[in-house]
Design a protein around this motif. Structure first.
Motif, short mmCIF file in Angstrom:
data_model
loop_
_atom_site.label_atom_id
_atom_site.label_comp_id
_atom_site.label_asym_id
_atom_site.label_seq_id
_atom_site.Cartn_x
_atom_site.Cartn_y
_atom_site.Cartn_z
N MET A 33 0.84 -1.20 0.00
CA MET A 33 0.00 0.00 0.00
C MET A 33 0.87 1.25 0.00
O MET A 33 0.49 2.26 -0.60
CB MET A 33 -0.97 -0.02 1.19
N ALA A 36 1.69 1.73 -3.47
CA ALA A 36 0.52 2.18 -4.23
C ALA A 36 0.45 3.71 -4.28
O ALA A 36 -0.06 4.27 -5.24
CB ALA A 36 -0.76 1.61 -3.63
N VAL A 44 0.16 -3.88 -5.45
CA VAL A 44 -0.93 -4.11 -4.51
C VAL A 44 -1.70 -5.37 -4.91
O VAL A 44 -1.99 -6.23 -4.06
CB VAL A 44 -1.88 -2.90 -4.43
N ALA A 114 -7.83 -3.62 -6.63
CA ALA A 114 -6.53 -3.42 -7.30
C ALA A 114 -6.55 -4.06 -8.69
O ALA A 114 -6.02 -3.48 -9.65
CB ALA A 114 -5.40 -3.99 -6.45
N TYR A 132 -8.35 -0.42 3.39
CA TYR A 132 -7.01 -0.64 3.94
C TYR A 132 -6.89 -0.04 5.35
O TYR A 132 -6.31 -0.66 6.24
CB TYR A 132 -5.95 -0.03 3.02
#
Length: 160
Positions: A33, A36, A44, A114, A132
């Motif tokens: 993450m 990301a 991810v 994702a 998340y």
């Protein structure tokens, strides 16, 4: 055959797998993450896919075997299952389980979001970030609860 040794060995192995896989996959998700944020959606997707698989292959069986081997040890040692430290252990283990069950679902959703972002060539959607953050928040009480379980297993204190 020494059943106590087998039960204790299985119990220790299960706790190692349960805790170790949890810490390892948590680190991998946090790192993915983080990447990301640099638009590494493929990372991810790849990591979340691996984390989901690891939970099914390692965490789930260990999560079921852990209490089974614990009850086996209680029986072999002749302890009352109502010892105060054991009751505290059950409560902490249930807290960890209550946190872990939604985490599995959240990991699957993050993986799927994702994959969609990757297929569409878009950044990770805000929904994935919200999931998340919930995932991250649920990890802490589970981690603390399992640390408490380890402490209780080692010290076996009289609590009340």
């Amino acid at each position: 055959m020494d059943w106590y040794f087998i039960a204790k060995y299985a119990h220790i192995l299960c706790s190692t797998v349960l805790f170790g896989t949890g810490i390892g996959t948590a680190f991998q998700m946090v790192w993915a993450m983080h990447l990301a944020r640099k638009n590494r959606v493929e990372t991810v997707h790849s990591v979340a896919s691996g984390v989901v698989i690891a939970d099914w292959i390692f965490t789930t069986p260990a999560g079921f075997l852990q209490p089974a081997t614990g009850l086996w040890l209680i029986w072999l040692q002749g302890w009352s299952p109502w010892e105060s430290w054991l009751i505290a252990t059950y409560v902490l283990y249930i807290i960890a389980l209550i946190c872990w069950l939604p985490v599995v679902h959240l990991q699957i959703r993050i993986r799927d979001l994702a994959r969609e972002a990757l297929q569409n060539g878009t950044p990770l959607p805000d929904r994935a970030w919200r999931l998340y953050h919930i995932w991250f928040a649920l990890g802490w009480p589970a981690f603390i609860a399992l640390m408490g379980v380890f402490w209780l297993m080692v010290t076996k204190p009289v609590l009340f």
